[in-house]
Design a protein around this motif. Structure first.
Motif, PDB file in Angstrom:
ATOM      1  N   GLY A   1       0.972  -1.061   0.155  1.00 59.74           N
ATOM      2  CA  GLY A   1      -0.059   0.042  -0.108  1.00 59.74           C
ATOM      3  C   GLY A   1       0.858   1.232   0.118  1.00 59.74           C
ATOM      4  N   ALA A   2       2.186   1.249   0.147  1.00 60.23           N
ATOM      5  CA  ALA A   2       2.985   2.294   0.092  1.00 60.23           C
ATOM      6  C   ALA A   2       3.008   3.132  -1.359  1.00 60.23           C
ATOM      7  CB  ALA A   2       4.236   1.972   0.473  1.00 60.23           C
TER       8      ALA A   2
ATOM      9  N   HIS B   1       8.448   5.167  -2.022  1.00 56.89           N
ATOM     10  CA  HIS B   1       8.586   4.533  -0.667  1.00 56.89           C
ATOM     11  C   HIS B   1       9.029   3.230  -1.099  1.00 56.89           C
ATOM     12  CE1 HIS B   1       6.511   7.343   2.428  1.00 56.89           C
ATOM     13  NE2 HIS B   1       7.504   7.994   1.616  1.00 56.89           N
ATOM     14  N   ARG B   2       8.502   2.374  -1.968  1.00 56.68           N
ATOM     15  CA  ARG B   2       8.692   1.217  -2.622  1.00 56.68           C
ATOM     16  C   ARG B   2      10.216   1.209  -3.013  1.00 56.68           C
ATOM     17  NH1 ARG B   2       3.592  -0.983  -6.036  1.00 56.68           N
ATOM     18  NH2 ARG B   2       2.038  -0.631  -4.330  1.00 56.68           N
ATOM     19  N   ALA B   3      10.582   2.212  -3.703  1.00 53.54           N
ATOM     20  CA  ALA B   3      11.701   2.149  -4.490  1.00 53.54           C
ATOM     21  C   ALA B   3      12.862   2.522  -3.362  1.00 53.54           C
ATOM     22  CB  ALA B   3      11.750   3.257  -5.461  1.00 53.54           C
TER      23      ALA B   3
ATOM     24  N   VAL C   1      11.029   6.102   5.127  1.00 56.06           N
ATOM     25  CA  VAL C   1      10.460   4.894   5.252  1.00 56.06           C
ATOM     26  C   VAL C   1      10.265   4.399   6.694  1.00 56.06           C
ATOM     27  CG1 VAL C   1      10.637   4.154   2.843  1.00 56.06           C
ATOM     28  CG2 VAL C   1      12.157   3.453   4.767  1.00 56.06           C
ATOM     29  N   LYS C   2      10.324   5.120   7.675  1.00 59.09           N
ATOM     30  CA  LYS C   2      10.388   4.941   9.117  1.00 59.09           C
ATOM     31  C   LYS C   2       9.225   4.240   9.637  1.00 59.09           C
ATOM     32  CE  LYS C   2       8.877   9.486  10.632  1.00 59.09           C
ATOM     33  NZ  LYS C   2       9.314  10.387   9.659  1.00 59.09           N
ATOM     34  N   HIS C   3       7.978   4.302   8.946  1.00 61.05           N
ATOM     35  CA  HIS C   3       6.761   3.518   9.329  1.00 61.05           C
ATOM     36  C   HIS C   3       6.674   2.173   8.673  1.00 61.05           C
ATOM     37  CE1 HIS C   3       6.176   5.243   5.379  1.00 61.05           C
ATOM     38  NE2 HIS C   3       5.236   4.522   5.127  1.00 61.05           N
ATOM     39  N   LEU C   4       7.813   1.931   7.740  1.00 59.40           N
ATOM     40  CA  LEU C   4       7.775   0.542   7.268  1.00 59.40           C
ATOM     41  C   LEU C   4       8.725  -0.532   7.890  1.00 59.40           C
ATOM     42  CD1 LEU C   4       7.268   1.400   3.429  1.00 59.40           C
ATOM     43  CD2 LEU C   4       5.497   0.494   5.015  1.00 59.40           C
TER      44      LEU C   4
END
Length: 60
Positions: free
Chosen positions: A15-16, A20-22, A51-54
């Motif tokens: 869902g990112a 952020h995926r990259a 991307v600290k939430h992932l």
């Protein structure tokens, strides 16, 4: 500062947003719960901030 960082992907990137995926891929993380050791420098810290939430980060 620590010498290395242990980074674990704890949440899926499905869902990112594409940026952020990259970033997660550039960090070397592929699947959920995968872990990599990265050098502790400002470039890596900046990527982790986005991307600290992932991810979960531990100093080694």
């Amino acid at each position: 500062m620590a010498n290395k960082l242990k980074v674990t992907l704890v949440k899926s990137t499905i869902g990112a947003i594409p940026k952020h995926r990259a970033t997660v891929t550039a960090l070397g993380l592929k699947k959920t719960n995968s872990t990599v050791e990265l050098p502790d420098n400002e470039a890596v810290r900046g990527m982790l901030w986005h991307v600290k939430h992932l991810v979960k980060v531990e100093e080694i």
